[in-house]
Design an enzyme around this catalytic site. Structure first.
Site: not given
Length: 511
Positions: A430, A393
């Site tokens: 993450e 993205r």
């Protein structure tokens, strides 16, 4: 009130505004080319009226391209595109065209029915917006009857029948709450002098004509209780694009404490355009300034600056009023607030315990994405040689930043997607372990790169991007992201290099 444009006997009939105020004549339009000439020549004008005219233009095309057989949808869409592009500043025209095209599969009759619905709706929403505006003005000015200053033409000639800003004037007049109207002449086309004064005199509303350059003096003298104007486009942040001369009126009104109110339909509000500066401003021909009534008033060959519209920043506007009521500017008009409004927080995606920041709503709004890219590009200011976007993205924002900054774009990709020899770095993010690659030699030794991604969480991905840039011989000057999740302390991991986050989600904030 009679309509300024209507569908009669298979043709679009409009009041030819080029002939006013000398005489009132109608123009019968039967082809798309005739409509384009009428719009370009300002026989028909005004943002709401253009929306209706655009829809009827598609109806004319659909009728023509189905007269001798099945409807040629491709030819109609080509005509629709020509219509939508002939006036770039007002958003209503393209929206009216789009509504008509949306029902094209139903045939020419469906297109005409949709155009007629749009015409009927136009009058209803204008009356509703005008009523809301009248109530607002009566509630906020504390004076009866009101002395209103208006700019350009926003009445029945600019809409289907009633008007936006002048619709509010009519509403106040019918209530007995209007003292007088001061109408600016409105350069460059004198639409206030030719059209607004004509409309108000026709309707028995007291009006005085005012040179544009005298409007500020009228405000200073205390002769005006409020300024009421229309709009050709309202940006998402509340900026208003309207006839040239609106901005200085807003400045003068702010200086003298006079309410400055914009009346428009919701179709004029363009959420896809973040701010007024993102709108293309139409430039008119020099003859409109260098001559008057066909007679030259300036030395031959004098250069001319003749924009048809200007941008009024939202902080100068007391309220934007539509058929839904007051749309007042607020602190939420800032870039960070706009990003927050169009970002969705998705729990437990793509793994349990992860709060995913879905930015699809930002990417669907080209004006907002452009504003974000411009904000980042301004901070580059010659301080780097390339923009590095991080898959996947991050590519979206990085590409927009590279275009705005005029810099090369490099793509830090996942493994196996870059041909040839690469430099690679593995990392822990993450919620996963992954690898980033750049083509070997993509950066020369010492080349400075800005790394761009969509979200900064733990900082693992951006740290890996820095490592792969350095493996290629480059130097990282900093990072830029749309959103930083402060609780995950990613910026601390990336220190001492600076992180420019357009929006920060504070600790404890679920969004």
């Amino acid at each position: 009130m009679s309509r300024s444009l209507d569908w009669i006997d298979g043709r679009l009939r409009v009041i030819d505004q080029r002939k006013l105020p000398d005489r009132q004549e109608h123009l019968d339009i039967t082809t798309v080319d005739e409509l384009l000439d009428a719009i370009a020549g300002l026989a028909v004008r005004g943002a709401p009226a253009l929306a209706v005219a655009g829809a009827f233009g598609v109806a004319l095309s659909a009728a023509r391209h189905s007269a001798s057989g099945p409807l040629d949808a491709g030819a109609v869409r080509a005509d629709a595109d020509r219509i939508a592009r002939c006036r770039p500043t007002a958003v209503n025209l393209s929206r009216g065209v789009a509504r008509a095209v949306a029902v094209l599969d139903g045939g020419a009759h469906a297109v005409l029915a949709e155009a007629r619905r749009l015409l009927d709706e136009d009058e209803r929403v204008n009356r509703a917006a005008a009523a809301h505006a009248a109530e607002y003005l009566l509630a906020t000015t504390g004076r009866r009857p009101l002395r209103i200053l208006t700019h350009c033409n926003t009445g029945s000639l600019a809409t289907g029948a009633w008007g936006t800003a002048l619709g509010a004037v009519r509403d106040l007049h019918e209530r007995g709450s209007l003292a007088s109207v001061l109408a600016t002449e409105t350069r460059p086309l004198l639409q206030g002098a030719r059209l607004t004064a004509w409309e108000l005199q026709r309707d028995g509303i007291p009006v005085r004509l005012c040179p544009d350059s005298a409007a500020a003096s009228a405000l200073r003298s205390g002769a005006v209780d409020c300024v009421v104007v229309g709009a050709d486009r309202v940006a998402a942040n509340g900026d208003v694009v309207n006839k040239i001369g609106t901005y200085p009126l807003a400045l003068a009104a702010a200086r003298h404490g006079v309410p400055f109110v914009v009346v428009a339909t919701s179709e004029t509000v363009d959420e896809a355009t973040y701010r007024g500066d993102d709108v293309t401003i139409e430039q008119r021909h020099a003859d409109e300034v260098t001559s008057l009534g066909g007679r030259p008033v300036a030395p031959p060959g004098t250069p001319v600056y003749n924009p048809a519209f200007d941008v009024t920043p939202h902080d100068l506007i007391s309220a934007v009023i539509t058929e839904h009521g007051v749309r007042a500017p607020s602190p939420a008009s800032g870039l960070a607030q706009q990003l927050a409004a169009h970002t969705e927080a998705v729990t437990d995606f793509p793994a349990p315990g992860v709060l995913f920041q879905d930015l699809a709503g930002v990417y669907r709004r080209p004006g907002l994405l452009r504003a974000a890219a411009r904000d980042i590009a301004r901070r580059v200011d010659g301080g780097c040689d390339a923009v590095v976007g991080v898959e996947a993205r991050g590519f979206v924002l990085a590409a927009a930043v590279a275009v705005e900054a005029g810099l090369p774009l490099l793509l830090a990709r996942k493994p196996g997607r870059t041909p040839g020899r690469t430099e690679r770095v593995s990392y822990r993010s993450e919620y996963s372990t992954d690898t980033l690659e750049l083509p070997a030699g993509a950066l020369s030794t010492g080349h400075r790169a800005l790394i761009v991604d969509d979200v900064l969480a733990t900082g693992g991905t951006l740290a890996a991007a820095r490592a792969v840039v350095e493996a290629c011989g480059g130097t990282v000057t900093g990072y830029a992201v749309l959103t930083e999740i402060a609780a995950l302390e990613g910026a601390a991991r990336l220190a001492p290099l600076p992180v420019h986050a357009l929006r920060t989600v504070p600790e404890g904030d679920p969004v």
